[in-house]
Design a protein around this motif. Structure first.
Motif, short mmCIF file in Angstrom:
data_model
loop_
_atom_site.label_atom_id
_atom_site.label_comp_id
_atom_site.label_asym_id
_atom_site.label_seq_id
_atom_site.Cartn_x
_atom_site.Cartn_y
_atom_site.Cartn_z
N ARG A 185 -30.15 10.60 66.35
CA ARG A 185 -30.20 9.87 67.69
C ARG A 185 -30.99 10.56 68.72
O ARG A 185 -31.74 9.75 69.32
CB ARG A 185 -28.74 9.68 67.95
CG ARG A 185 -28.68 8.68 69.28
CD ARG A 185 -27.44 8.63 69.93
NE ARG A 185 -26.99 7.74 70.86
CZ ARG A 185 -26.66 6.42 70.83
NH1 ARG A 185 -26.56 6.02 69.26
NH2 ARG A 185 -26.57 5.57 71.68
N LYS A 186 -31.00 11.68 68.73
CA LYS A 186 -31.88 12.35 69.89
C LYS A 186 -33.39 12.21 69.51
O LYS A 186 -34.02 12.04 70.45
CB LYS A 186 -31.43 13.85 69.99
CG LYS A 186 -32.18 14.73 71.18
CD LYS A 186 -31.72 16.20 71.11
CE LYS A 186 -32.32 17.05 72.14
NZ LYS A 186 -32.77 16.41 73.42
N ARG A 187 -33.60 12.25 68.26
CA ARG A 187 -35.06 12.13 67.88
C ARG A 187 -35.52 10.79 68.13
O ARG A 187 -36.54 10.69 68.53
CB ARG A 187 -35.43 12.79 66.39
CG ARG A 187 -35.29 14.00 66.19
CD ARG A 187 -35.44 14.41 64.70
NE ARG A 187 -36.66 13.69 64.09
CZ ARG A 187 -36.86 13.67 62.66
NH1 ARG A 187 -36.18 13.99 61.93
NH2 ARG A 187 -38.04 13.14 62.50
N LEU A 188 -34.62 9.80 67.63
CA LEU A 188 -34.99 8.41 67.89
C LEU A 188 -35.30 8.17 69.58
O LEU A 188 -36.25 7.15 69.92
CB LEU A 188 -33.93 7.70 67.39
CG LEU A 188 -34.01 6.17 67.51
CD1 LEU A 188 -35.24 5.56 66.74
CD2 LEU A 188 -32.91 5.29 66.78
N GLU A 189 -34.19 8.53 70.12
CA GLU A 189 -34.17 8.53 71.75
C GLU A 189 -35.89 9.13 72.38
O GLU A 189 -36.48 8.40 73.04
CB GLU A 189 -33.09 9.11 72.75
CG GLU A 189 -32.11 8.26 72.31
CD GLU A 189 -30.74 8.98 73.11
OE1 GLU A 189 -30.82 9.82 73.41
OE2 GLU A 189 -29.82 8.17 72.85
N ASP A 190 -36.17 10.19 71.66
CA ASP A 190 -37.41 10.75 72.09
C ASP A 190 -38.51 10.07 71.97
O ASP A 190 -39.59 9.93 72.53
CB ASP A 190 -37.54 12.30 71.70
CG ASP A 190 -38.67 12.86 71.92
OD1 ASP A 190 -39.18 13.03 73.16
OD2 ASP A 190 -39.58 13.43 70.96
N LEU A 191 -38.64 9.66 70.50
CA LEU A 191 -39.51 8.76 70.05
C LEU A 191 -39.71 7.30 70.80
O LEU A 191 -40.64 7.00 71.05
CB LEU A 191 -39.20 8.36 68.53
CG LEU A 191 -40.15 7.77 67.69
CD1 LEU A 191 -41.52 8.36 67.70
CD2 LEU A 191 -39.68 7.36 66.27
N HIS A 192 -38.55 7.07 71.27
CA HIS A 192 -38.53 5.44 71.93
C HIS A 192 -39.29 5.66 73.29
O HIS A 192 -40.20 4.90 73.55
CB HIS A 192 -37.00 5.16 72.07
CG HIS A 192 -37.14 3.91 72.72
ND1 HIS A 192 -36.33 3.79 74.05
CD2 HIS A 192 -37.29 2.56 72.51
CE1 HIS A 192 -36.22 2.40 74.37
NE2 HIS A 192 -37.02 1.62 73.45
N VAL A 193 -38.74 6.95 73.92
CA VAL A 193 -39.88 7.26 75.24
C VAL A 193 -41.28 7.42 74.99
O VAL A 193 -41.88 6.78 75.83
CB VAL A 193 -38.83 8.43 75.86
CG1 VAL A 193 -39.85 8.85 77.07
CG2 VAL A 193 -37.55 8.02 76.11
N ARG A 194 -41.32 8.16 74.04
CA ARG A 194 -43.02 8.34 73.79
C ARG A 194 -43.52 7.10 73.37
O ARG A 194 -44.85 6.80 73.75
CB ARG A 194 -43.15 9.29 72.84
CG ARG A 194 -42.69 10.71 73.32
CD ARG A 194 -42.87 11.80 72.25
NE ARG A 194 -43.72 11.65 71.30
CZ ARG A 194 -43.43 12.07 69.74
NH1 ARG A 194 -42.10 12.62 69.78
NH2 ARG A 194 -44.10 11.79 69.10
#
Length: 148
Positions: free
Chosen positions: A47-56
């Motif tokens: 989830r944390k990786r997905l949220e970071d990826l989403h922002v980028r």
């Protein structure tokens, strides 16, 4: 996205990395998708990786869209500016030559009348006005577009 998304090698690498991470996350087995009592635990950190990826990804997409909007707005501004400048020059010339202005007004009144505005379909019937536009473009070539 008909041009490159990046202007430097680092930006290109960032895009490649982003695409690679998206592909990796799509293919990753997510335990919380299959075991219902794990759905709020986020044991794998996906989830944390997905949220970071989403922002980028949003930042990259926003940058690309902003560049396209700027190009579109610049093109729109160029067309509007040049048309306005041509109109200003034509009006300035007509003010300096009132006899020509009067003759153009008479042609418009005869062809179009006084009850409506000139429409695009009327232009072919207004040769004197057409000549005024051509003369304006001839007298002021650097300040107006060459369209005729």
């Amino acid at each position: 996205m008909n041009k490159r998304c990046s202007e430097s090698k680092k930006e290109a690498e960032d895009v490649r990395s982003l695409v690679h991470e998206v592909a990796e996350l799509i293919g990753t087995f997510n335990l919380s998708d299959y075991i219902w009592f794990c759905c709020n635990l986020y044991l794998q950190g996906l989830r944390k990786r997905l949220e970071d990826l989403h922002v980028r990804f949003d930042a990259m997409a926003e940058k690309i869209m902003k560049e396209h909007e700027e190009v579109r707005d610049e093109k729109k501004r160029e067309g509007t500016d040049t048309s306005a400048i041509t109109t200003e020059w034509a009006l300035a010339e007509l003010i300096n030559h009132p006899n020509i202005f009067e003759k153009a007004r008479e042609e418009i009144d005869f062809v179009v009348g006084k009850s409506r505005l000139v429409e695009e379909s009327d232009i072919q019937k207004l040769p004197y006005l057409h000549a005024i536009v051509k003369e304006t473009l001839r007298l002021h070539p650097n300040k107006s577009p060459r369209v005729i």
